[in-house]
Design a protein around this motif. Structure first.
Motif, short mmCIF file in Angstrom:
data_model
loop_
_atom_site.label_atom_id
_atom_site.label_comp_id
_atom_site.label_asym_id
_atom_site.label_seq_id
_atom_site.Cartn_x
_atom_site.Cartn_y
_atom_site.Cartn_z
N LEU A 60 0.49 -1.87 0.11
CA LEU A 60 0.06 0.14 -0.42
C LEU A 60 0.91 1.07 0.28
N SER A 61 2.00 1.29 0.01
CA SER A 61 3.36 2.22 0.05
C SER A 61 3.04 3.29 -1.16
N SER A 62 2.85 2.64 -1.91
CA SER A 62 2.34 3.73 -3.27
C SER A 62 1.23 4.58 -3.21
N GLU A 63 -0.08 4.14 -2.64
CA GLU A 63 -0.86 4.94 -2.23
C GLU A 63 -1.08 5.91 -1.17
N VAL A 64 0.27 6.12 -0.54
CA VAL A 64 0.28 7.30 0.79
C VAL A 64 0.34 8.56 -0.48
N GLN A 94 2.74 13.17 1.45
CA GLN A 94 3.70 13.56 1.28
C GLN A 94 3.67 14.89 0.20
N ILE A 95 3.85 16.15 1.37
CA ILE A 95 4.45 17.61 0.60
C ILE A 95 6.07 17.17 -1.03
N MET A 250 11.04 15.46 7.62
CA MET A 250 11.89 15.01 6.31
C MET A 250 12.49 13.84 6.61
N GLN A 251 12.45 12.81 5.80
CA GLN A 251 13.32 11.59 5.74
C GLN A 251 15.32 11.62 4.89
N ASP A 252 15.43 10.96 4.89
CA ASP A 252 16.95 10.29 3.92
C ASP A 252 15.97 9.01 3.23
N ASP A 253 16.25 10.20 1.32
CA ASP A 253 16.61 9.50 0.51
C ASP A 253 16.18 8.32 0.39
N ASP A 254 16.65 7.58 0.46
CA ASP A 254 17.30 5.66 0.44
C ASP A 254 17.00 4.52 0.97
N ILE A 255 16.62 5.16 2.26
CA ILE A 255 16.45 4.30 3.95
C ILE A 255 14.39 4.58 3.87
N ASN A 256 13.93 3.27 3.97
CA ASN A 256 12.91 3.40 4.31
C ASN A 256 12.84 3.02 6.34
N GLY A 257 11.98 3.51 6.85
CA GLY A 257 12.11 3.62 8.52
C GLY A 257 10.46 3.81 9.15
N LEU A 258 9.76 4.74 8.27
CA LEU A 258 8.65 4.97 8.84
C LEU A 258 7.53 4.54 7.67
N GLU A 259 6.76 4.08 9.34
CA GLU A 259 5.32 3.21 8.82
C GLU A 259 3.99 3.49 10.11
N ILE A 260 3.12 3.54 9.26
CA ILE A 260 1.76 4.08 9.54
C ILE A 260 0.69 3.40 9.80
N ARG A 261 -0.16 3.38 10.35
CA ARG A 261 -1.20 2.72 10.82
C ARG A 261 -1.70 2.84 9.96
N THR A 270 7.61 4.74 1.88
CA THR A 270 8.59 4.78 1.29
C THR A 270 9.09 6.32 0.20
N PRO A 271 10.30 6.79 1.21
CA PRO A 271 10.56 8.33 0.86
C PRO A 271 10.06 8.98 -1.11
N ILE A 272 10.33 10.01 -1.35
CA ILE A 272 10.42 10.12 -2.26
C ILE A 272 11.37 12.14 -2.07
N SER A 273 12.23 11.82 -3.19
CA SER A 273 13.25 12.77 -2.81
C SER A 273 12.95 14.49 -2.99
#
Length: 375
Positions: A60-64, A94-95, A250-261, A270-273
């Motif tokens: 579902l990451s691509s649907e955020v 994401q903005i 702001m997240q690092d561009d290349d590392i997943n870490g944040l998860e939402i319920r 998933t970070p977007i540059s």
């Protein structure tokens, strides 16, 4: 503009700066890893129930939702509708096209990375004091038995300026304070544009919404997540919702870490540059009487890479009174929340360990069902 540290520190010491909540000092996770990369002390190990591994939903990451701030700020109707849907169904988005310069973002990342690589003795000069959360360390530690997060943090109040404890703003690396000032100032601008659009979709007059934030309380938190030899056993940050109005991350561009319920599971963001992640805080949930909900989120770790994230929490002023807006209440939507003084609500939540959304219960009216506050 460079901060005049000596003068400001002197003024700060002369004035009484409010405190927020005590936190028990705990070991530095980065040092645990430095001393023995294979070691994961038992105090950090979570049960399978806490980790909720079976509820992982990366598909579902691509649907955020992703929202274009340039279009939003122009009053674009489609983008406003996307914002409304994002706040109702996700609580996160994401903005892009926010206007924060890439050079400033890179300076922030470089300076923070350099700070966390300093010897522990240097970082401890900025350690959190026993009665507050400003400084370097780990907050929300309220008992000796508590399972700890696999992270360290630098937490600073940036607004109002009289709340700053500048002695806890790192002077090393050189220029770090000025970079923090410049970066948070730009993200503050973005937050005001988002708040303006929020007031529009909430169908409330801008002066009412912005009046709560005449003198915003803002906190800046830099999270450092070291690699972990057994990432499947720990959490970088416990599940929680934010007590803010909105949070900009702001997240690092290349590392997943944040998860939402979302829909009962955990979805990685998933970070977007060049994007900023924005989430609805408890204040918006209360103002909209639950139409928009603050959403639980957490951070996971990985085996090979450190991760750093940068969060600006935008909150009402201490004395602001927060309650559902009148037009959000009707026969089908009875009032769920009582009026709360924001500073009291914030401090009460900070005196508890991060535990999902349990802290919002203090704002709920006795007849309302706590499940209305959860996603």
């Amino acid at each position: 503009m460079s901060l005049n540290v000596d003068v400001e520190e002197l003024v700060t010491e002369m004035e009484e700066v409010p405190t927020f909540a005590p936190s028990i000092p705990v070991p530095n996770v980065q040092e645990i890893v430095r001393n023995n990369p294979l070691q994961v002390p038992q105090r950090y190990v979570r049960s399978n129930e806490e980790l909720e591994k079976v509820n992982h939903m990366p598909h579902l990451s691509s649907e955020v939702p992703v929202i274009d701030l340039a279009l939003l700020s122009c009053g674009n109707k489609d983008e406003l509708l996307k914002l409304d849907v994002a706040c109702k169904e996700w609580g996160f988005f994401q903005i892009v096209n926010h206007g924060v310069k890439k050079e400033l973002v890179q300076k922030m990342k470089d300076a923070a990375a350099e700070f966390f690589e300093l010897p522990i003795e240097e970082k401890k000069k900025y350690a959190m004091e026993s009665n507050d959360i400003q400084g370097y360390g780990q907050a929300y530690v309220v008992s000796e038995e508590q399972i700890l997060d696999w992270s360290d943090a630098l937490m600073l109040v940036t607004c109002p300026t009289r709340y700053r404890k500048l002695r806890l703003w790192p002077k090393t690396p050189e220029g770090f304070m000025d970079v923090i000032e410049a970066y948070t100032s730009e993200v503050r601008r973005v937050s005001k544009e988002i708040q303006s659009s929020l007031s529009e979709i909430m169908e409330t007059q801008k002066h009412v919404f912005l009046g709560l934030h005449k003198e915003s309380l803002e906190g800046f938190r830099v999270n450092y997540y070291p690699p972990c030899n057994t990432p499947e056993q720990v959490l970088g940050l416990s599940p929680h919702s934010d007590t803010s109005t909105i949070t900009l991350l702001m997240q690092d561009d290349d590392i997943n870490g944040l998860e939402i319920r979302h829909k009962g599971g955990w979805v990685p963001v998933t970070p977007i540059s060049d994007a900023l992640v924005v989430n609805v805080g408890d204040v918006i949930q209360i103002l909209t009487n639950g139409r928009y909900k603050s959403v639980e989120h957490r951070a996971v770790t990985n085996k090979n890479k450190k991760r750093i994230s940068y969060a600006l929490f935008v909150c009402p002023e201490d004395d602001a009174e927060v309650e559902p807006l009148d037009h959000m209440i009707d026969a089908q939507n009875p009032k769920l929340y009582q009026k709360v003084r924001y500073g009291d609500y914030l401090r009460q939540s900070m005196k508890r360990k991060m535990e999902g959304k349990t802290h919002i219960d203090v704002a709920m009216l006795e007849h309302s069902d706590t499940r209305n506050g959860n996603n």
